[in-house]
Structure formats: structure tokens, C-alpha cells
Design an enzyme around this catalytic site. Structure first.
Site, mmCIF file in Angstrom:
data_model
loop_
_atom_site.group_PDB
_atom_site.id
_atom_site.type_symbol
_atom_site.label_atom_id
_atom_site.label_comp_id
_atom_site.label_asym_id
_atom_site.label_seq_id
_atom_site.Cartn_x
_atom_site.Cartn_y
_atom_site.Cartn_z
ATOM 1 N N ARG A 19 0.576 -1.205 -0.061
ATOM 2 C CA ARG A 19 0.014 0.127 -0.045
ATOM 3 C C ARG A 19 0.809 1.231 -0.048
ATOM 4 O O ARG A 19 0.610 2.192 -0.993
ATOM 5 C CB ARG A 19 -0.975 -0.053 1.210
ATOM 6 C CG ARG A 19 -2.359 -0.585 0.987
ATOM 7 C CD ARG A 19 -2.796 -0.930 2.329
ATOM 8 N NE ARG A 19 -1.727 -2.212 2.870
ATOM 9 C CZ ARG A 19 -1.955 -3.294 2.481
ATOM 10 N NH1 ARG A 19 -3.026 -3.800 1.448
ATOM 11 N NH2 ARG A 19 -1.050 -4.256 2.740
ATOM 12 N N THR A 20 1.634 1.093 0.895
ATOM 13 C CA THR A 20 2.502 2.556 0.944
ATOM 14 C C THR A 20 3.159 2.874 -0.132
ATOM 15 O O THR A 20 3.025 4.036 -0.768
ATOM 16 C CB THR A 20 3.401 2.646 2.105
ATOM 17 O OG1 THR A 20 2.577 2.378 3.401
ATOM 18 C CG2 THR A 20 4.083 3.925 2.544
ATOM 19 N N LYS A 26 25.436 -3.324 -1.646
ATOM 20 C CA LYS A 26 27.124 -3.323 -1.793
ATOM 21 C C LYS A 26 27.566 -2.690 -0.593
ATOM 22 O O LYS A 26 28.625 -2.410 -0.479
ATOM 23 C CB LYS A 26 27.326 -2.797 -2.966
ATOM 24 C CG LYS A 26 26.737 -3.260 -4.452
ATOM 25 C CD LYS A 26 27.038 -2.509 -5.399
ATOM 26 C CE LYS A 26 26.428 -2.895 -6.903
ATOM 27 N NZ LYS A 26 26.892 -1.892 -7.735
ATOM 28 N N ARG A 67 11.214 4.094 3.187
ATOM 29 C CA ARG A 67 10.899 3.193 4.287
ATOM 30 C C ARG A 67 12.085 2.386 4.619
ATOM 31 O O ARG A 67 12.833 1.845 3.628
ATOM 32 C CB ARG A 67 9.791 2.174 3.703
ATOM 33 C CG ARG A 67 9.571 1.102 4.558
ATOM 34 C CD ARG A 67 8.385 0.333 4.479
ATOM 35 N NE ARG A 67 7.339 0.983 4.772
ATOM 36 C CZ ARG A 67 6.016 0.315 4.801
ATOM 37 N NH1 ARG A 67 5.862 -0.879 4.407
ATOM 38 N NH2 ARG A 67 4.821 1.040 4.976
ATOM 39 N N HIS A 98 4.998 6.080 11.248
ATOM 40 C CA HIS A 98 4.501 5.875 10.084
ATOM 41 C C HIS A 98 3.608 7.016 9.693
ATOM 42 O O HIS A 98 2.364 6.857 9.750
ATOM 43 C CB HIS A 98 4.016 4.489 10.098
ATOM 44 C CG HIS A 98 3.640 3.996 8.478
ATOM 45 N ND1 HIS A 98 3.659 5.040 7.850
ATOM 46 C CD2 HIS A 98 3.143 2.813 8.171
ATOM 47 C CE1 HIS A 98 3.586 4.360 6.476
ATOM 48 N NE2 HIS A 98 3.097 3.025 6.660
HETATM 49 C C1 NCD Z 1 1.765 -0.882 8.129
HETATM 50 C C2 NCD Z 1 3.218 -0.506 8.376
HETATM 51 O O1 NCD Z 1 3.927 -0.727 7.430
HETATM 52 O O2 NCD Z 1 3.567 -0.405 9.349
HETATM 53 N N1 NCD Z 1 1.382 -1.328 6.838
HETATM 54 C C3 NCD Z 1 1.010 -0.173 5.900
HETATM 55 O O3 NCD Z 1 1.961 0.673 5.850
HETATM 56 N N2 NCD Z 1 -0.207 0.136 5.500
HETATM 57 C C4 NCD Z 1 1.189 -1.797 9.105
HETATM 58 C C5 NCD Z 1 1.725 -3.111 9.134
HETATM 59 O O4 NCD Z 1 2.602 -3.527 8.352
HETATM 60 O O5 NCD Z 1 1.260 -4.069 9.713
#
Ligand code: NCD
Length: 304
Positions: free
Chosen positions: A51-52, A80, A101, A129
Site C-alpha cells: 500500500r504505502t 553493496k 521506508r 509511520h
Molecule cells: C503498516 C506498516 O508498514 O507499518 N502497513 C502499511 O503501511 N499500511 C502496518 C503493518 O505492516 O502491519
């Protein structure tokens, strides 16, 4: 130049403006379809994501911009031994904005210090997040009509769940917010959130083990998955993974207007037969994630 590391990087007023913009985007998408023509978003993902990452990409494409990036550490020069500070210097030459991320807490912050372009924290380890929080706030505000005077149940892995940490930090800024923290003893909220955010702000909360007992007077139930990748040993994960399962039967006892949110991915914590319940809004929530990321890109690129 502005980055987004924590949801608190925006004041309540700025956040309101951002959510208003996201609502306008939802209703008038064509107005924004060329807003980022010629702009590029880099997605630097050192950890898995559906999703993100894809909602960031969809957001930039909806704005008329383009995207480039990598979706795992293995497919970048991190394999590397390149540092995030070197990588972001390079991405600054190729793109106008970056969503990052990383499994290490604070890595996007380090990147932002060496970056020539705005950096968005798209999840750093078990820490924060912020763009999921923007998504959650937009979902709640749009569907409930407010962000204040609410009782919010947070259920599952409150220890490692970064979405929970960011959401709590953000919601305590609104009046009349109460929390029910529903988790097994071992997955309780860490002190840097419980003490430093809840206690310090004089917020009312209860720590509870049983989901059924907690559900009766909730406005929002925020379910989370047990964060397997942050456990030191697999046995603990296996013992705790199915601690909570929200079922149709449990939902029959919940308030008629209680919304169920989940950042997703879901594992077992919400039974699929809950999906048809109109209070289950987690798929809608994922759609709101695109509008809010569009609003965020426009804001950080100063195009709003
Ligand atoms: C979340 C995350 O990555 O922290 N997912 C997301 O970005 N929607 C929640 C999760 O991974 O449980």
C-alpha cells in the site's frame, strides 16, 4: 525545504488544511491531474510494502508526475554497503521528492539531513509511520466528521506497531480523546509513547487484555497485525499472532456507529466475514491513502 518525519511536523492547522486538500482532491481529481507535470517521486523502500509504496506511486501519477525507485534493499546499492546518506544524495540528483521506508528507526531522518529534496518517512522500523497516520486521520475525519471527542480502541501489537505510535502522538492534540489500549501484556505500548505522550499530555487511557470487554463504547476500533518481522524469536510470534480475531459475532455486540480501521496488511486478526459489515472501512481507508499522499506531495513541493 520541508520533510515529513513525524506526524507532529505539521501543526493542527496545517494538518486541517492538508486534509481539506485531500477531500478536495477526492471530489475534483481532474483539477489536480497536471499539478506535478515534469516532477519525479523517488520511492526508496528498504522494507516490503504494498500500500504505502504503490499509493505513493499512484498519487504522483494521478498528479501528472512520474516515479522511479527501488522496492527492496537487495535491489539497491545498499546490498553493496552504500549508506542511506549517500543514496539520498544520489536520489536528489534524479528526483524532486523521496518517500523512504527503512527497517532502522531514524534512517529517513538521517537521509533528510543529507538530502537536496524533501524526504518523507514512509515507515522507520517500529518507530513512526506518519503517512499512515495522515491516512487514518483523513478516514476518521471524513467518515465521522470530527477528530475530537472520541474513544479509540487500539488493538493488537501496540509495542512494535509504528502506525499506532504515530496515530496516538497525533490524536492527543485534539480535545476529548480517550484511548483503550487492547493488547497482551507482552505487546503493550512502549514507554516512549505511554509515558512521554499519553501521561505527559494528561490523556485518559486504559490498558486492557480482552477485546470483547473493550468494544462496547468505542467510536473507532483500530486493529493491527502482530509485527512478525520485529520479533526476536519465532516461538513468541506464533504464540501471540492469533491473540485477537475480530469476528462477525464480536461485531454484533459493538456499537452501531463504531468504525473498524486497519492499516493493512491483515493476517488473521480480522475475519474476512467482517469485510461486508458497513462499519469495516479498512479498504476505504487504503483509498484515502492515495488522496492524502497526493495532498502531501503537493504541500511539500509547495504546489498547493
Ligand atoms: C503498516 C506498516 O508498514 O507499518 N502497513 C502499511 O503501511 N499500511 C502496518 C503493518 O505492516 O502491519
Amino acid at each position: 525545504m520541508r520533510h515529513l518525519m513525524s506526524p507532529l511536523d505539521f501543526s493542527v492547522e496545517e494538518l486541517d488544511k492538508l486534509l481539506d486538500l485531500a477531500n478536495d482532491i477526492e471530489h475534483n481529481p481532474e483539477k489536480y491531474s497536471h499539478a506535478c507535470t515534469g516532477k519525479k517521486l523517488a520511492t526508496a523502500f528498504y522494507e516490503p510494502s504494498t500500500r504505502t509504496r504503490l499509493s505513493f506511486e499512484a498519487a504522483m501519477i494521478n498528479l501528472g508526475g512520474s516515479v522511479l525507485g527501488f522496492s527492496s534493499a537487495d535491489s539497491s546499492s545498499a546490498a553493496k554497503g552504500e549508506s542511506v546518506s549517500d543514496t539520498i544524495r544520489i536520489l536528489s540528483c534524479y528526483a524532486d521528492i523521496c518517500a523512504m521506508r527503512h527497517p532502522k528507526e531514524g534512517a529517513p531522518l538521517v537521509a533528510s539531513m543529507h538530502s537536496g529534496i524533501p524526504v518523507i518517512n514512509a515507515g522507520d522500523g517500529g518507530h513512526q509511520h506518519p503517512t499512515q497516520t495522515l491516512t487514518d486521520l483523513l478516514t476518521i475525519r471524513t467518515l465521522k466528521g470530527r477528530l475530537d471527542n472520541m474513544t479509540i480502541g487500539l488493538c493488537g501489537d501496540l509495542k512494535f506497531g509504528r502506525t499506532v505510535h504515530s496515530l496516538i502522538s497525533s490524536l492527543v492534540r485534539y480535545p476529548g480523546i480517550k484511548f483503550k489500549l487492547i493488547s497482551p501484556e507482552e505487546l503493550r505500548l512502549p514507554d516512549y509513547v505511554r509515558v512521554d505522550v499519553l501521561d505527559k499530555n494528561g490523556i485518559e487511557y486504559e490498558e486492557i487484555d480482552k477485546l470483547d470487554d473493550a468494544m462496547v463504547d468505542l467510536d473507532i476500533l483500530y486493529m493491527t497485525r502482530v509485527q512478525r518481522e520485529r520479533f526476536f524469536n519465532e516461538e513468541d510470534y506464533i504464540r501471540l499472532k492469533d491473540y485477537y480475531v475480530l469476528t462477525k459475532e464480536k461485531m454484533s455486540k459493538a456499537p452501531k456507529d463504531m468504525l473498524v480501521l486497519h492499516p493493512l496488511p491483515r493476517v488473521n486478526e480480522i475475519s474476512v466475514d467482517v469485510d461486508d459489515d458497513e462499519r469495516a472501512v479498512y479498504f476505504k481507508q487504503a483509498q484515502y491513502g492515495v488522496y492524502v499522499r497526493m495532498a502531501l506531495i503537493l504541500t511539500l513541493l509547495e504546489l498547493a
